[in-house]
Scaffold this active site. Structure first.
Site, PDB file in Angstrom:
ATOM      1  CG  HIS A 232     -37.351  47.954  16.282  1.00  0.00           C
ATOM      2  ND1 HIS A 232     -37.611  48.382  14.999  1.00  0.00           N
ATOM      3  CD2 HIS A 232     -36.815  49.018  16.928  1.00  0.00           C
ATOM      4  CE1 HIS A 232     -37.246  49.652  14.877  1.00  0.00           C
ATOM      5  NE2 HIS A 232     -36.760  50.063  16.023  1.00  0.00           N
TER       6      HIS A 232
ATOM      7  CB  CYS B  39     -42.523  49.547  11.453  1.00  0.00           C
ATOM      8  SG  CYS B  39     -41.993  48.784   9.972  1.00  0.00           S
TER       9      CYS B  39
HETATM   10  C1  CIR Z   1     -35.038  52.352  10.529  1.00  0.00           C
HETATM   11  O1  CIR Z   1     -33.941  51.801  10.434  1.00  0.00           O
HETATM   12  O2  CIR Z   1     -35.339  53.024  11.499  1.00  0.00           O
HETATM   13  C2  CIR Z   1     -36.018  52.193   9.398  1.00  0.00           C
HETATM   14  N1  CIR Z   1     -35.340  52.129   8.154  1.00  0.00           N
HETATM   15  C3  CIR Z   1     -36.853  50.958   9.590  1.00  0.00           C
HETATM   16  C4  CIR Z   1     -37.695  51.025  10.831  1.00  0.00           C
HETATM   17  C5  CIR Z   1     -38.565  49.834  11.002  1.00  0.00           C
HETATM   18  N2  CIR Z   1     -39.390  49.981  12.136  1.00  0.00           N
HETATM   19  C6  CIR Z   1     -39.988  48.970  12.748  1.00  0.00           C
HETATM   20  O3  CIR Z   1     -39.793  47.821  12.384  1.00  0.00           O
HETATM   21  N3  CIR Z   1     -40.743  49.246  13.807  1.00  0.00           N
END
Ligand code: CIR
Length: 262
Positions: A165, A256
């Site tokens: 992201h 997140c």
């Molecule tokens: C994913 O791949 O969607 C989750 N395992 C990790 C998401 C992390 N989100 C973020 O950094 N905003």
């Protein structure tokens, strides 16, 4: 921006079934729970009241609540997460938003947006176009933010495969201070960041700590990144190191794990 509240969701027992490209092995659930408890305690210590959602076994990535909404002082925007296994996470988040925000907008198909792609800086929103946030989602989000009275611009990070992201590689700490990982340096110009800005450049060995979060008087940083912590201290800000090892194994950063708002 000053925060008074946050939405969080602890990891569930099948947390290890979530998406990851880290290759660091499976996370330890008990350890992850403890790290999440410490994270919540840190937010509370910064003065935030927490809305805690229940884990849902249908969504092992559900603890990464930031991806499910963009929360602003003038309203919230429910996203449409880009990973199909995560799309249903918005249902439970969508249930709590109307009680917390006067306006709730949403992203429609074919648009996809992950909140991790959205970086707010003094009322301007940078929207990363990534493997998760597609051009349609980014365009819809920009219009929604403009409707709420903000400005927004797009940053295409699709060439930076190292970045899940936008906020994997960039954080705005307020007071004109930015934290930028090497993977985002090529985008600095398109973000309007130049020599006039105070940019903490993150060395590759501390790249994970580019995802740090200013919460009122403190800056939450992943533990074990002394260079970034020192650079933050040099700016007169106070780092609050948090152990994130188990979330890192699932590609998750500090930001997140919560949706923070005034
Ligand atoms: C994913 O791949 O969607 C989750 N395992 C990790 C998401 C992390 N989100 C973020 O950094 N905003």
């Amino acid at each position: 921006m000053n925060f008074a509240r946050a939405i969080v969701r602890p990891p569930g027992p099948n947390f290890a079934d979530g998406l990851t490209s880290a290759g660091d092995g499976a996370p330890d659930f008990a350890l992850a729970l403890g790290q999440h408890r410490d994270y919540c305690a840190a937010l509370e210590g910064c003065g935030l009241a927490l809305t805690r959602l229940d884990p849902d076994p249908a969504f092992p990535d559900g603890t990464f609540v930031e991806d499910t909404a963009i929360v602003t002082p003038r309203g919230a925007i429910l996203t449409r997460p880009g990973a199909p296994t995560r799309s249903g996470e918005i249902v439970s988040v969508g249930r709590v938003l109307p009680a917390l925000f006067t306006r709730v907008l949403s992203i429609d198909a074919p648009g996809t947006v992950d909140g991790g792609d959205v970086c707010e800086a003094d009322g301007h929103y940078f929207i990363g176009v990534s493997a998760r946030t597609n051009p349609s989602g980014a365009a819809q989000l920009r219009v929604h933010l403009q409707t709420l009275g903000y400005t927004a611009s797009l940053v295409d990070i699709r060439a930076s495969r190292a970045l899940l992201h936008l906020k994997t590689g960039v954080a705005y700490l307020g007071d004109g201070v930015w934290v930028v990982a090497a993977a985002v340096e090529d985008e600095l110009g398109s973000m309007g960041l130049d020599a006039r800005h105070d940019v903490i450049r993150v060395p590759p060995q501390e790249g994970y700590a580019a995802n740090c979060v200013r919460v009122n008087d403190r800056v939450l940083v992943p533990a074990g990144h002394p260079g970034i912590a020192a650079a933050i201290t040099d700016r007169g800000l106070e780092p609050l190191p948090l152990e994130m090892s188990e979330f890192r194994k699932m590609d998750g950063g500090l930001s997140c794990l919560s949706l923070r708002f005034a």
